[in-house]
Structure formats: structure tokens, C-alpha cells
Design a protein around this motif. Structure first.
Motif, PDB file in Angstrom:
ATOM      1  N   UNK A 163       6.473 -65.582  -2.414  1.00 26.78           N
ATOM      2  CA  UNK A 163       5.327 -65.166  -3.212  1.00 26.78           C
ATOM      3  C   UNK A 163       5.738 -64.684  -4.608  1.00 26.78           C
ATOM      4  N   UNK A 164       6.951 -65.067  -5.032  1.00 26.63           N
ATOM      5  CA  UNK A 164       7.428 -64.676  -6.354  1.00 26.63           C
ATOM      6  C   UNK A 164       7.859 -63.233  -6.450  1.00 26.63           C
ATOM      7  N   UNK A 165       8.005 -62.561  -5.309  1.00 26.73           N
ATOM      8  CA  UNK A 165       8.295 -61.128  -5.313  1.00 26.73           C
ATOM      9  C   UNK A 165       9.701 -60.766  -5.752  1.00 26.73           C
ATOM     10  N   UNK A 221       8.200 -51.446  -4.066  1.00 21.90           N
ATOM     11  CA  UNK A 221       7.803 -52.732  -3.497  1.00 21.90           C
ATOM     12  C   UNK A 221       6.581 -52.556  -2.613  1.00 21.90           C
ATOM     13  N   UNK A 222       5.737 -53.590  -2.612  1.00 30.06           N
ATOM     14  CA  UNK A 222       4.646 -53.668  -1.662  1.00 30.06           C
ATOM     15  C   UNK A 222       5.034 -54.651  -0.582  1.00 30.06           C
ATOM     16  N   UNK A 223       4.031 -55.213   0.104  1.00 23.06           N
ATOM     17  CA  UNK A 223       4.354 -56.202   1.120  1.00 23.06           C
ATOM     18  C   UNK A 223       5.003 -57.433   0.521  1.00 23.06           C
ATOM     19  N   UNK A 224       4.395 -57.929  -0.587  1.00 21.83           N
ATOM     20  CA  UNK A 224       4.909 -59.153  -1.214  1.00 21.83           C
ATOM     21  C   UNK A 224       4.836 -59.054  -2.737  1.00 21.83           C
ATOM     22  N   UNK A 225       4.903 -57.853  -3.280  1.00 20.18           N
ATOM     23  CA  UNK A 225       4.962 -57.697  -4.734  1.00 20.18           C
ATOM     24  C   UNK A 225       5.923 -56.572  -5.091  1.00 20.18           C
ATOM     25  N   UNK A 226       6.340 -56.566  -6.347  1.00 18.94           N
ATOM     26  CA  UNK A 226       7.339 -55.607  -6.819  1.00 18.94           C
ATOM     27  C   UNK A 226       6.918 -55.046  -8.166  1.00 18.94           C
ATOM     28  N   UNK A 227       7.346 -53.817  -8.436  1.00 18.27           N
ATOM     29  CA  UNK A 227       7.052 -53.185  -9.725  1.00 18.27           C
ATOM     30  C   UNK A 227       8.241 -52.337 -10.156  1.00 18.27           C
ATOM     31  N   UNK A 228       8.325 -52.072 -11.455  1.00 13.78           N
ATOM     32  CA  UNK A 228       9.343 -51.158 -11.959  1.00 13.78           C
ATOM     33  C   UNK A 228       8.848 -50.504 -13.236  1.00 13.78           C
ATOM     34  N   UNK A 229       9.453 -49.377 -13.577  1.00 14.07           N
ATOM     35  CA  UNK A 229       9.095 -48.613 -14.770  1.00 14.07           C
ATOM     36  C   UNK A 229      10.313 -48.552 -15.683  1.00 14.07           C
ATOM     37  N   UNK A 230      10.108 -48.797 -16.958  1.00 14.35           N
ATOM     38  CA  UNK A 230      11.206 -48.714 -17.916  1.00 14.35           C
ATOM     39  C   UNK A 230      11.439 -47.268 -18.320  1.00 14.35           C
ATOM     40  N   UNK A 231      12.575 -47.018 -18.966  1.00 13.88           N
ATOM     41  CA  UNK A 231      12.870 -45.676 -19.462  1.00 13.88           C
ATOM     42  C   UNK A 231      11.810 -45.191 -20.433  1.00 13.88           C
ATOM     43  N   UNK A 232      11.132 -46.118 -21.091  1.00 15.24           N
ATOM     44  CA  UNK A 232      10.093 -45.751 -22.048  1.00 15.24           C
ATOM     45  C   UNK A 232       8.719 -45.583 -21.437  1.00 15.24           C
ATOM     46  N   UNK A 241       6.172 -52.877 -15.290  1.00 16.53           N
ATOM     47  CA  UNK A 241       6.357 -54.314 -15.108  1.00 16.53           C
ATOM     48  C   UNK A 241       6.027 -54.679 -13.664  1.00 16.53           C
ATOM     49  N   UNK A 242       5.308 -55.800 -13.489  1.00 13.12           N
ATOM     50  CA  UNK A 242       4.835 -56.209 -12.159  1.00 13.12           C
ATOM     51  C   UNK A 242       5.149 -57.684 -11.930  1.00 13.12           C
ATOM     52  N   UNK A 243       5.366 -58.037 -10.651  1.00  8.24           N
ATOM     53  CA  UNK A 243       5.552 -59.445 -10.311  1.00  8.24           C
ATOM     54  C   UNK A 243       5.356 -59.648  -8.806  1.00  8.24           C
ATOM     55  N   UNK A 244       5.105 -60.904  -8.427  1.00 11.12           N
ATOM     56  CA  UNK A 244       4.911 -61.225  -7.019  1.00 11.12           C
ATOM     57  C   UNK A 244       3.508 -61.725  -6.732  1.00 11.12           C
ATOM     58  N   UNK A 245       3.006 -61.422  -5.538  1.00  7.33           N
ATOM     59  CA  UNK A 245       1.705 -61.894  -5.063  1.00  7.33           C
ATOM     60  C   UNK A 245       0.578 -61.064  -5.658  1.00  7.33           C
ATOM     61  N   UNK A 246      -0.483 -61.750  -6.085  1.00 10.33           N
ATOM     62  CA  UNK A 246      -1.617 -61.063  -6.718  1.00 10.33           C
ATOM     63  C   UNK A 246      -2.939 -61.414  -6.035  1.00 10.33           C
ATOM     64  N   UNK A 247      -2.871 -61.816  -4.771  1.00  6.31           N
ATOM     65  CA  UNK A 247      -4.049 -62.277  -4.042  1.00  6.31           C
ATOM     66  C   UNK A 247      -5.173 -61.241  -4.023  1.00  6.31           C
ATOM     67  N   UNK A 248      -4.835 -59.960  -3.978  1.00  4.91           N
ATOM     68  CA  UNK A 248      -5.840 -58.896  -3.935  1.00  4.91           C
ATOM     69  C   UNK A 248      -5.896 -58.105  -5.229  1.00  4.91           C
ATOM     70  N   UNK A 249      -5.272 -58.630  -6.290  1.00  4.54           N
ATOM     71  CA  UNK A 249      -5.248 -57.906  -7.559  1.00  4.54           C
ATOM     72  C   UNK A 249      -4.235 -56.788  -7.585  1.00  4.54           C
ATOM     73  N   UNK A 250      -3.262 -56.807  -6.662  1.00  5.72           N
ATOM     74  CA  UNK A 250      -2.295 -55.717  -6.569  1.00  5.72           C
ATOM     75  C   UNK A 250      -1.344 -55.629  -7.754  1.00  5.72           C
ATOM     76  N   UNK A 251      -1.303 -56.680  -8.567  1.00 16.68           N
ATOM     77  CA  UNK A 251      -0.487 -56.630  -9.783  1.00 16.68           C
ATOM     78  C   UNK A 251      -1.273 -56.094 -10.976  1.00 16.68           C
ATOM     79  N   UNK A 252      -2.573 -55.917 -10.806  1.00 15.71           N
ATOM     80  CA  UNK A 252      -3.402 -55.495 -11.933  1.00 15.71           C
ATOM     81  C   UNK A 252      -3.717 -56.642 -12.870  1.00 15.71           C
TER      82      UNK A 252
END
Length: 412
Positions: A197-199, A227-238, A242-253
Motif C-alpha cells: 500500500x506504499x507504506x 505507523x498506522x495499519x498501512x500508512x506511515x508519518x514522520x515529523x521534521x525537526x522544523x 510528512x505522510x505516505x501509504x494507504x489513503x482509503x479512509x483519508x488517513x493521510x489527510x
């Protein structure tokens, strides 16, 4: 610090209705839509004092572990297996633990010098697995939190111990349904596991057996991963998200066609967060671009503009705590004895206030607002209305837990 929970509550992992404890035929409160403060109920059914000293919360689909680090340290369990007796069961075997990590079947506890995994479906009085580990000095610049341990990490099921290359210099680790995201001491992000799912964020849908650097983030130091079930996120020092992976339910925003179709079929009225863009510029196409899978990291903006402090993911929803900087002007007046001149020195005190934003699948109220699901970040108004500053957030698969303090305490 006080903890609130909302979302899926079929096993009493958030709260238990008194009538359930008393054995009546009351229907279980499966959905907790409004944030509810975590507490506990004793065997007689009377509600005891709110858990004010909870240091951290860990959650899975049907269980919650509350970590109390005051005193000698212990873990209290709520949810599946505890609902028939007490809302929160103190686990005697956890006395002295420093950290905890929970999955559907196992509770992992970290003690000075050892780590243990307990089978939650087995009532044995001994751990299912244990291992001696190197004790970290309290003055360590980079203390490891579960699931990380010196030399590797603890998986959610046997075999528990998995080694990691020392070259990764792991700082934190998040485990999804079938993939992992690692943050190194240098701020680099590595992923491995299922990639369907591109996660993994490598631009494709292939899986990786070993940790591989997310090249799209290379050169940008990150401070937090989740991480979620099939998506991933991270926060920069600033403070960028950043988001990536499955967005079937809008979980990436990001705009989700599946979510829009589901809302139309259910007759749910589209709100501002899920409605097409109005008044397109001349020459522009009014068609909205939908994203089902985002195979590489995308920068997500939250309105109003703010920095992100921390993030957590459920199975198909995401929650972040923001750091909004406000300026408070203060004047100091100095009167000259020989001159009727008032020198006014103005300076600014920066105050940080934390708001909670959620998005994605919200069928059980895990977003904390009236919208069932949303593909755009929305603020959880409850905490702002109660003048509470959110300082941390932890997601279970279908629920959300937030740690808060009163605003005057946060700004002191």
C-alpha cells in the motif's frame, strides 16, 4: 497530567458504564464519541479517583495499558479480559518496570537489566519469554523506548527479539500491521516489511526484508515517526508533517475518493473538509485529484499554520498535537528621578499551546468530533473549550488517547 480517551470501547478499554459492572442488561457503550477521562472502577462497582499519575498509555485494538512511573512503577490493564471485574487491573508482575508495549496477544515490559513478554491470553504466572539486556545509564543522551532494546527490538509476536544493525543507530521505532518505520540518531528514516500500500515510502509497492532509507526524506532531519495499519508519518525537526501509504479512509489527510463515495452512499452531507474546491480560477479544471495510495512522502499542511509536536496513528486514522506559538506583550515602566521621561521596554514572552487534530476513519468516534470520517485535519474542539492544552497523543487501532494539562499550567 490527565488522560482522556475516545473511540472504540467494546471491551471497556476506555471506560465502563456502571450498569455493566452491576450486571444489568444495559447495552455496552461501544462508541465513546466525546473525550472521556480515564479512571478505574473497583469490584463493587463504585468509581474511584481519576488516574492522575498515569505517565503513559499504550493501546492495541481491544486493550489499554496505563504505565505509572511514580513510585516503583507498574502497569494497569483495561479492556479485553478486564471488563468483567475492574476497568483497570494492576498487574503485580509489572512492579518496577520502566516501559511497556502492548499488542493484541502480548504485553512486553522493560525492567532494568531485562525485558519480558507476557501472554495476555494465558493466565500463567510466568512470562512467555524473557531476555537479559544491557542496562542503560540514566544519564544516557539517547534512552531507548520499547519496542527498541539494546541491539534490536521486540516484535509483537514470537520470535520476539529481532536484531538491528548497529550502523542504523536506532533512536525510535514504530511497528505497523506488517511494516516498520525506524528513526536513526541522525534523523534519517528507514522502513521495511510489507509495501503493498506504499507504506514504505520508496515510490513503489514492493516489500523490503531489510531496513532501507527513505530517499525522499534524505537530508531532512526527522524527530518523530509513527505507523498506522498501512500508512506511515514522520515529523521534521522544523515541525513539518510528512505522510505516505494507504489513503482509503483519508488517513493521510489527502483527498480520498473511497471516502467521498462512502459518504454519498450513506447520505452523509459533505462538509467543508470533504467538499470539492469552490470557485476555481478561469481555465482551471474543477475536477479534484484523489489519492488512494501515496507511495512516497508528501508534505501535509494543517490550517491554521502551526508546528507539529508529536503524532500517532490508528489502523486508519491519524492524530497530531500542534505547537502554536503566541506572543504576549509585557511592558516595564521605568521612571527617571530627574527627568519626567518614561522609558517603556516592551518584550515578548512566547507561550506554547497544544491543540489536537485528527483525520481518517472515524466510525467509532476515534476522531473526537461529530464528523464520522474526514480526509482533512480537524481540530478536536473539546479540549479547547475546556481550556486544556494537549501534550501527547496515543492511538489504538480504533481509538485515541490524549494527555492534557490545564492551559495555565502549560503556560506557567
Amino acid at each position: 497530567m490527565r488522560w482522556f480517551g475516545f473511540g472504540f470501547n467494546a471491551f471497556g478499554q476506555i471506560c465502563i458504564h456502571e450498569k455493566i459492572i452491576k450486571g444489568t442488561d444495559a447495552v455496552k457503550e461501544i462508541k465513546v464519541i466525546n473525550p472521556t477521562e480515564l479512571g478505574h472502577v473497583d469490584r463493587s462497582g463504585s468509581r474511584q479517583g481519576i488516574c492522575m499519575q498515569t505517565s503513559a498509555v499504550r493501546a492495541s485494538w481491544s486493550r489499554r495499558a496505563s504505565l505509572h512511573l511514580d513510585g516503583e512503577g507498574c502497569v494497569c490493564l483495561a479492556g479485553f479480559g478486564a471488563v468483567t471485574s475492574k476497568e483497570c487491573i494492576s498487574m503485580a508482575e509489572s512492579r518496577g518496570c520502566k516501559d511497556a508495549f502492548i499488542s493484541e496477544s502480548y504485553l512486553t515490559l522493560s525492567f532494568p537489566g531485562r525485558v519480558e513478554s507476557w501472554d495476555l491470553e494465558n493466565k500463567k504466572e510466568t512470562p512467555a519469554w524473557s531476555m537479559e539486556i544491557k542496562t542503560q545509564p540514566e544519564s544516557s543522551d539517547m534512552p531507548l523506548n520499547l519496542p527498541l532494546v539494546p541491539g534490536g527490538y521486540i516484535a509483537t509476536k514470537p520470535p520476539f527479539y529481532q536484531s538491528l544493525s548497529p550502523h542504523l543507530k536506532a533512536k525510535s521505532l514504530a511497528l505497523g500491521a506488517e511494516h516498520a518505520v525506524l528513526l536513526s540518531a541522525t534523523g534519517a528514516v528507514y522502513t521495511w516489511g510489507l509495501g503493498s500500500h506504499g507504506q514504505l515510502g520508496h515510490g513503489g509497492l514492493t516489500s523490503e526484508e531489510q531496513p532501507r532509507a527513505v530517499e525522499a526524506l534524505w537530508g531532512m532531519a526527522m524527530s518523530c515517526v509513527a505507523t498506522g495499519g498501512w500508512h506511515s508519518v514522520c515529523i521534521s525537526d522544523g515541525g513539518d508533517l510528512y505522510v505516505w501509504g494507504w489513503n482509503e479512509s483519508g488517513q493521510l489527510g489527502l483527498p480520498s475518493q473511497a471516502l467521498r463515495k462512502a459518504q454519498q452512499q450513506s447520505g452523509q452531507q459533505a462538509d467543508v473538509s470533504t467538499s470539492p474546491r469552490e470557485n476555481p480560477q478561469e481555465g482551471e479544471d474543477d475536477k479534484e485529484v484523489f489519492i488512494s495510495i501515496q507511495a512516497f512522502p508528501a508534505l501535509l499542511d494543517i490550517t491554521p499554520s502551526c508546528e507539529i509536536k508529536t503524532v500517532s496513528c490508528g489502523s486508519r486514522h491519524t492524530a497530531v498535537v500542534t505547537s502554536k506559538m503566541s506572543l504576549l506583550a509585557m511592558d516595564a515602566h521605568f521612571f527617571g528621578e530627574l527627568m519626567s521621561v518614561i522609558f517603556i521596554i516592551s518584550y515578548f514572552l512566547i507561550l506554547a499551546t497544544g491543540d489536537l487534530y485528527t483525520w481518517g476513519w472515524g466510525e467509532y468516534g476515534q476522531l473526537g468530533h461529530q464528523t464520522l470520517s474526514s480526509d482533512e485535519p480537524q481540530q478536536v474542539e473539546f479540549f479547547r473549550e475546556q481550556q486544556m492544552c494537549v501534550v501527547n497523543v496515543v492511538c489504538g487501532a480504533w481509538n485515541t488517547f490524549a494527555a492534557v494539562v490545564k492551559e495555565e499550567v502549560a503556560n506557567a
